[in-house]
Design an enzyme around this catalytic site. Structure first.
Site, PDB file in Angstrom:
ATOM      1  N   LYS A 128     -24.891 -10.744  14.069  1.00 41.08           N
ATOM      2  CA  LYS A 128     -24.263  -9.867  13.072  1.00 41.08           C
ATOM      3  C   LYS A 128     -25.264  -9.636  11.953  1.00 41.08           C
ATOM      4  CE  LYS A 128     -20.271  -7.870  12.378  1.00 41.08           C
ATOM      5  NZ  LYS A 128     -19.261  -7.431  13.374  1.00 41.08           N
ATOM      6  N   ASP A 168     -20.158  -1.452  11.984  1.00 43.85           N
ATOM      7  CA  ASP A 168     -19.061  -2.287  11.490  1.00 43.85           C
ATOM      8  C   ASP A 168     -18.620  -1.615  10.184  1.00 43.85           C
ATOM      9  OD1 ASP A 168     -17.778  -5.133  12.094  1.00 43.85           O
ATOM     10  OD2 ASP A 168     -18.039  -5.052   9.939  1.00 43.85           O
TER      11      ASP A 168
HETATM   12  P1  NDP Z   1     -14.685   1.199   8.311  1.00 45.66           P
HETATM   13  O1  NDP Z   1     -15.764   1.069   7.299  1.00 45.66           O
HETATM   14  O2  NDP Z   1     -14.638   2.395   9.164  1.00 45.66           O
HETATM   15  O3  NDP Z   1     -13.264   1.050   7.602  1.00 45.66           O
HETATM   16  C1  NDP Z   1     -12.947  -0.076   6.871  1.00 45.66           C
HETATM   17  C2  NDP Z   1     -11.562   0.100   6.279  1.00 45.66           C
HETATM   18  O4  NDP Z   1     -11.140  -1.141   5.744  1.00 45.66           O
HETATM   19  C3  NDP Z   1     -11.513   1.095   5.138  1.00 45.66           C
HETATM   20  O5  NDP Z   1     -10.260   1.700   5.095  1.00 45.66           O
HETATM   21  C4  NDP Z   1     -11.754   0.213   3.925  1.00 45.66           C
HETATM   22  O6  NDP Z   1     -11.250   0.738   2.714  1.00 45.66           O
HETATM   23  C5  NDP Z   1     -10.965  -1.008   4.326  1.00 45.66           C
HETATM   24  N1  NDP Z   1     -11.531  -2.174   3.644  1.00 45.66           N
HETATM   25  C6  NDP Z   1     -12.808  -2.620   3.699  1.00 45.66           C
HETATM   26  N2  NDP Z   1     -12.977  -3.679   2.913  1.00 45.66           N
HETATM   27  C7  NDP Z   1     -11.793  -3.898   2.337  1.00 45.66           C
HETATM   28  C8  NDP Z   1     -11.312  -4.861   1.426  1.00 45.66           C
HETATM   29  N3  NDP Z   1     -12.137  -5.812   0.918  1.00 45.66           N
HETATM   30  N4  NDP Z   1     -10.000  -4.813   1.064  1.00 45.66           N
HETATM   31  C9  NDP Z   1      -9.178  -3.859   1.596  1.00 45.66           C
HETATM   32  N5  NDP Z   1      -9.573  -2.907   2.449  1.00 45.66           N
HETATM   33  C10 NDP Z   1     -10.851  -2.938   2.821  1.00 45.66           C
HETATM   34  O7  NDP Z   1     -14.788  -0.134   9.199  1.00 45.66           O
HETATM   35  P2  NDP Z   1     -14.193  -0.409  10.653  1.00 45.66           P
HETATM   36  O8  NDP Z   1     -12.921   0.327  10.837  1.00 45.66           O
HETATM   37  O9  NDP Z   1     -15.284  -0.222  11.613  1.00 45.66           O
HETATM   38  O10 NDP Z   1     -13.912  -1.985  10.584  1.00 45.66           O
HETATM   39  C11 NDP Z   1     -12.649  -2.517  10.207  1.00 45.66           C
HETATM   40  C12 NDP Z   1     -12.538  -3.940  10.696  1.00 45.66           C
HETATM   41  O11 NDP Z   1     -12.660  -3.963  12.133  1.00 45.66           O
HETATM   42  C13 NDP Z   1     -13.605  -4.909  10.200  1.00 45.66           C
HETATM   43  O12 NDP Z   1     -13.041  -6.194  10.080  1.00 45.66           O
HETATM   44  C14 NDP Z   1     -14.628  -4.918  11.339  1.00 45.66           C
HETATM   45  O13 NDP Z   1     -15.410  -6.095  11.341  1.00 45.66           O
HETATM   46  C15 NDP Z   1     -13.692  -4.864  12.522  1.00 45.66           C
HETATM   47  N6  NDP Z   1     -14.257  -4.402  13.788  1.00 45.66           N
HETATM   48  C16 NDP Z   1     -14.926  -3.220  13.873  1.00 45.66           C
HETATM   49  C17 NDP Z   1     -15.422  -2.786  15.086  1.00 45.66           C
HETATM   50  C18 NDP Z   1     -16.075  -1.458  15.247  1.00 45.66           C
HETATM   51  O14 NDP Z   1     -16.387  -1.102  16.383  1.00 45.66           O
HETATM   52  N7  NDP Z   1     -16.283  -0.676  14.188  1.00 45.66           N
HETATM   53  C19 NDP Z   1     -15.318  -3.618  16.299  1.00 45.66           C
HETATM   54  C20 NDP Z   1     -14.521  -4.815  16.123  1.00 45.66           C
HETATM   55  C21 NDP Z   1     -14.049  -5.178  14.899  1.00 45.66           C
HETATM   56  P3  NDP Z   1     -12.262   1.135   1.498  1.00 45.66           P
HETATM   57  O15 NDP Z   1     -12.848   2.456   1.884  1.00 45.66           O
HETATM   58  O16 NDP Z   1     -11.389   1.181   0.308  1.00 45.66           O
HETATM   59  O17 NDP Z   1     -13.305   0.050   1.422  1.00 45.66           O
HETATM   60  O1  2IT Z   2     -17.125  -6.766  15.340  1.00 46.52           O
HETATM   61  C1  2IT Z   2     -17.539  -6.107  16.312  1.00 46.52           C
HETATM   62  O2  2IT Z   2     -17.279  -6.440  17.470  1.00 46.52           O
HETATM   63  C2  2IT Z   2     -18.322  -4.905  16.033  1.00 46.52           C
HETATM   64  N1  2IT Z   2     -18.502  -4.561  14.875  1.00 46.52           N
HETATM   65  C3  2IT Z   2     -18.906  -4.134  17.164  1.00 46.52           C
HETATM   66  C4  2IT Z   2     -20.166  -4.766  17.673  1.00 46.52           C
HETATM   67  C5  2IT Z   2     -20.953  -3.966  18.684  1.00 46.52           C
HETATM   68  O3  2IT Z   2     -22.061  -4.414  18.979  1.00 46.52           O
HETATM   69  O4  2IT Z   2     -20.491  -2.933  19.161  1.00 46.52           O
END
Ligand code: NDP
Ligand code: 2IT
Length: 447
Positions: A128, A168
């Site tokens: 990560k 992420d």
């Molecule tokens: P994005 O940046 O696309 O979206 C993040 C969202 O979460 C936004 O709405 C943001 O709001 C909100 N957020 C972030 N930080 C905070 C906080 N401290 N308090 C409240 N809301 C918050 O990220 P993703 O959708 O990609 O990721 C979301 C989650 O999913 C994370 O935990 C990530 O690790 C996990 N994840 C992502 C994957 C991927 O493929 N992208 C794969 C597996 C897991 P704001 O704009 O206000 O910050």
């Molecule tokens: O938390 C996760 O699994 C991710 N942010 C995606 C990782 C990846 O390599 O696609």
């Protein structure tokens, strides 16, 4: 707490040595609690020093990122890449750009990633990275300059057979595009050192949708297997409004559910008629705006600042924002409102106390390392396609994603049942993935 002497010793050593790494400690404790029966069954795990090797990343890289903002002022951020474990494949995991990024958060995310990636059945190690850079309010040119500066150093450490980052929080297709461009310039070769690329330049169809869709496939499978039930007709609350949340809403709706909330770090919207996803995509993906703007065009919906979506009654709750967003009080509210399933789209959104309470109340708890593995799984499929130099169709990728999510559910339930943990998906996911990584570590000798 921990019953076996071996697990307790190494957890306590870690807690004494790094007491400030709270997120990391929580994830280590959670895994250790689940895998104790395996330690008793397999003395070779202790003989090979597996636990103490597993909680120490292979490599922790930290670097300065200097860049010029639009006012030509020098800005400095810290960049990181934690290469955690490569027992079953090249390091693989996302990059997060958010002001809260630090060593502890990345260690927790990297540790989780090792087990998540093992659950996919693919050959992917865990890592990560990211930066404390805050993309909110930055211009497109600033984002590009930051990504280029970040990659100028990260370039030295990654590669298609070495370490393959992806997106992420704060890192989506735009940022991956800028970073890939810089990587390609520096390496002077077109190789798949990043996933989540555009489909015209080495990316996979369906990677954008994969985490949210995969989450719903997983929940649907588990609901079906355990209760003969499905998303159809259910009320669903989703937190967050980023990549994972948006495509979780899309798939939940396609499976016949009514999704009534979305949120960001400022507050949440509640639409009793069901979220209008086309409008959300306009706000978030086109305008890069805030979720509060939803009520401007949907007068029946309400916006509540500084509050969590869990106060809204639901059958299925899908935390898709960030770590620490579902705590014990939230779990109590969800239970008293009759929640049946909590499915983690985010990494580590629920506290250990909240998880215990949900499990004690027979709520089906789908841990992130299993439920949100669809994103990294399709990243793995992107690596395959790039090696083959042959893109697959959206449907081909989606079918494989569905199969992988079903297999993760199956692996987790089988492991739980084998170790007398009933249908506990958290223990099952931890045990199944731990056994896979452990077997590979032992086979490869001490290093
Ligand atoms: P994005 O940046 O696309 O979206 C993040 C969202 O979460 C936004 O709405 C943001 O709001 C909100 N957020 C972030 N930080 C905070 C906080 N401290 N308090 C409240 N809301 C918050 O990220 P993703 O959708 O990609 O990721 C979301 C989650 O999913 C994370 O935990 C990530 O690790 C996990 N994840 C992502 C994957 C991927 O493929 N992208 C794969 C597996 C897991 P704001 O704009 O206000 O910050
Ligand atoms: O938390 C996760 O699994 C991710 N942010 C995606 C990782 C990846 O390599 O696609």
């Amino acid at each position: 707490m921990l019953k076996t002497k071996y697990a307790r010793k190494h957890y306590e050593d870690l807690a004494n040595r790094l007491p400030w790494q709270k997120e990391f400690l929580q994830s280590v404790l959670e895994v250790f609690q689940s895998i104790e029966p395996v330690l008793e069954e397999q003395p070779e795990i202790e003989q090979n020093g597996i636990l103490q090797r597993m909680i120490e990343p292979d490599r922790q890289i930290q670097f300065r990122v200097a860049w010029l903002d639009d006012a030509e002022k020098v800005q400095i951020n810290t960049g990181y890449r934690l290469e955690f474990n490569s027992a079953i494949g090249p390091y693989k995991g996302g990059l997060r750009f958010h002001p809260s990024v630090n060593q502890s958060i990345l260690k927790f995310l990297g540790f989780e990633q090792v087990f998540k990636n093992a659950l996919t059945g693919l050959w992917l190690g865990g890592g990560k990275g990211g930066s404390n850079f805050d993309p909110h309010g930055r211009s497109n040119s600033e984002i590009m300059r930051f990504c280029q500066a970040f990659m100028t150093e990260l370039y030295h450490h990654i590669g298609q057979n070495k370490d393959v980052p992806a997106g992420d929080i704060g890192v989506g297709a735009r940022e991956i595009g800028y970073m890939f461009g810089q990587y390609k310039r520096l390496a002077n070769e077109f190789t798949g050192a990043l996933t989540g690329k555009g489909v015209d330049f080495g990316g996979s169809y369906g990677r954008t949708e994969a985490t949210g869709y995969g989450l719903c496939y997983f929940v649907e499978e588990v609901l079906n297997k355990l209760h003969g039930d499905s998303f159809a007709g259910k009320t669903v609350t989703v937190s967050g409004s980023g990549n994972v949340a948006i495509f979780a809403v899309e798939k939940a709706q396609a499976l016949g559910a009514k999704v009534v909330t979305l949120s960001d770090s400022s507050g949440f919207v509640y639409d009793p008629n069901g979220i209008d996803l086309a409008e959300v995509k306009q706000i978030k993906l086109i305008r890069r705006g805030r979720i509060s703007e939803y009520v401007d065009t949907h007068p029946k919906a309400t916006y509540k600042a500084d509050a969590r979506v869990w106060e809204i009654p639901c059958d299925i709750a899908l935390p898709c924002a960030t770590q620490g967003e579902l705590e014990i009080e939230d779990a109590k509210t969800l239970i008293s409102n009759g929640v049946k399933v909590v499915g983690e789209g985010a990494n580590g959104p629920s506290s250990l106390e909240a998880i215990d309470l949900l499990r004690d109340n027979d709520v089906i708890f789908c841990p992130g390392k299993a439920a949100n593995a669809g994103g990294v799984a399709v990243s793995g499929l992107e690596m395959t396609q790039q090696s083959q130099r042959l893109p697959w169709t959206f449907n081909e990728v989606d079918e494989r994603l569905q199969r992988i999510m079903r297999e993760i559910a199956e692996r987790s339930l089988t492991a739980a049942q084998t170790y007398n943990r009933g249908n506990d998906l958290l223990d099952g996911a931890n045990i199944a993935s731990f056994k896979r990584v452990t077997g590979a570590m032992i086979a490869q000798g001490v290093y």
